[in-house]
Motif scaffolding. Structure first.
Motif, PDB file in Angstrom:
ATOM      1  N   GLY A   1       0.814  -1.203   0.000  1.00 25.33           N
ATOM      2  CA  GLY A   1       0.000   0.000   0.000  1.00 25.33           C
ATOM      3  C   GLY A   1       0.850   1.256   0.000  1.00 25.33           C
TER       4      GLY A   1
ATOM      5  N   ALA B   1      -5.605  -0.571  -1.167  1.00 29.77           N
ATOM      6  CA  ALA B   1      -5.230  -1.776  -1.909  1.00 29.77           C
ATOM      7  C   ALA B   1      -5.191  -3.009  -1.014  1.00 29.77           C
TER       8      ALA B   1
ATOM      9  N   THR C   1       1.034  -1.273   6.517  1.00 30.68           N
ATOM     10  CA  THR C   1       1.071  -0.248   5.470  1.00 30.68           C
ATOM     11  C   THR C   1       1.606   1.057   6.037  1.00 30.68           C
TER      12      THR C   1
ATOM     13  N   GLY D   1      -0.157  -2.832  -3.943  1.00 25.38           N
ATOM     14  CA  GLY D   1      -0.361  -1.410  -3.702  1.00 25.38           C
ATOM     15  C   GLY D   1       0.898  -0.585  -3.603  1.00 25.38           C
TER      16      GLY D   1
ATOM     17  N   ASP E   1      -4.404  -7.411  -6.875  1.00 21.31           N
ATOM     18  CA  ASP E   1      -4.319  -7.435  -5.412  1.00 21.31           C
ATOM     19  C   ASP E   1      -5.171  -8.564  -4.843  1.00 21.31           C
TER      20      ASP E   1
END
Length: 291
Positions: A34, A41, A61, A112, A232
């Motif tokens: 991400g 994502a 993330t 992501g 994803d």
């Protein structure tokens, strides 16, 4: 080349899940990636992992996106990681991820993440922190930096899966895109051997290759899968199956089929294009039960 179809799936079943199991026994997936540009994502990847039967997921993330992502996906544990000036994961994120590996059975790394992420030091830290039995799936930005780390990737003792699309494959293998289009199965086989990994070369048709030269061919789930977030979802489905204990070829073959057939089902209900990546995971449980 072997057809990736219902007959192959029936002959290569997923690990059973009996009534006595608990969420830890069903597998723990750590998903890292991400960015501030695409903060959602990992929700797609995480939901696909759960829909494929994993018991627990953890999402890691960039710190500024972690809280919102946790609210959007209450089933997940969240870890905030250091970002760089581009709003992508920074080099210190690799050390933080290495400390989390003891908490997972499979690590999905890359969904992501963009080209401005500090992907090389992150991958180096993860590879240096090798832990027995932890499966690793590399996707998106991590594939480009894996190209110069083939020996380190192939030296892993646990399962490794790579999921490039043709553009990523060209960087991964320093290969002519025209040859990839002309000979996808051959290039996929060569890449799998080089990295000691199961590799899914995504596209209108998908080739799943193993280091020993086996190639599965999936005829494709339709043009609607060429949409943001679709990859994803595929990474999450494979990661969830790896965490459940499926062998890497079984996890990847099933993941590719589930992802593609989810696209087919949505195309029948909604139309050949126009369905969303986030609509794919909900199709996975019924598809698994249909085999």
């Amino acid at each position: 080349m072997i057809a990736l179809d219902r007959a192959w799936l029936a002959a290569n079943p997923l690990p059973p899940c009996d009534g006595a199991t608990d969420k830890n026994a069903r597998g723990r997936v750590l998903i890292a990636g991400g960015s501030e540009r695409v903060p959602g994502a990992l929700r797609l990847t995480g939901e696909a992992a759960l829909r494929s039967g994993a018991g627990k997921i953890q999402l890691a993330t960039v710190e500024r996106a972690a809280l919102a992502l946790g609210v959007a996906m209450p089933e997940a544990a969240l870890f905030g990681l250091p970002a760089n000036v581009a709003g992508e994961l920074g080099d210190a994120a690799g050390r933080a991820l290495a400390d989390l590996l003891a908490r997972c059975d499979a690590l999905v790394l890359g969904p992501g993440m963009g080209a401005d992420a500090d992907a090389a030091p992150i991958l180096d830290a993860v590879l240096a922190a090798e832990r027995d039995g932890i499966a690793l799936l590399l996707d998106a930005a991590l594939l480009a930096v894996a190209a110069s780390r083939a020996k380190a990737v192939s030296a892993r003792k646990a399962a490794t899966v790579l999921t490039p699309h043709p553009g990523e494959m060209a960087k991964l293998m320093d290969e002519d895109p025209e040859r990839i289009a002309r000979e996808p199965a051959t290039v996929a086989r060569e890449a799998a051997a080089r990295f000691g990994a199961v590799l899914a070369l995504k596209g209108p048709e998908t080739q799943v290759a193993t280091p020993d030269g086996t190639v599965l061919h999936y005829a494709g789930g339709g043009p609607g899968l060429a949409t943001g977030g679709s990859g994803d979802v595929l990474a999450g489905a494979i990661g969830g199956l790896l965490a459940r204990g499926a062998a890497p070829l079984v996890a990847t073959g099933w993941g590719v089929w589930l992802h593609g057939e989810a696209g087919r089902r949505l195309a029948e209900r909604i139309g050949p294009i126009g369905f969303l990546g986030r609509e794919l995971p909900a199709e996975i449980p019924a598809l698994m039960a249909s085999i």
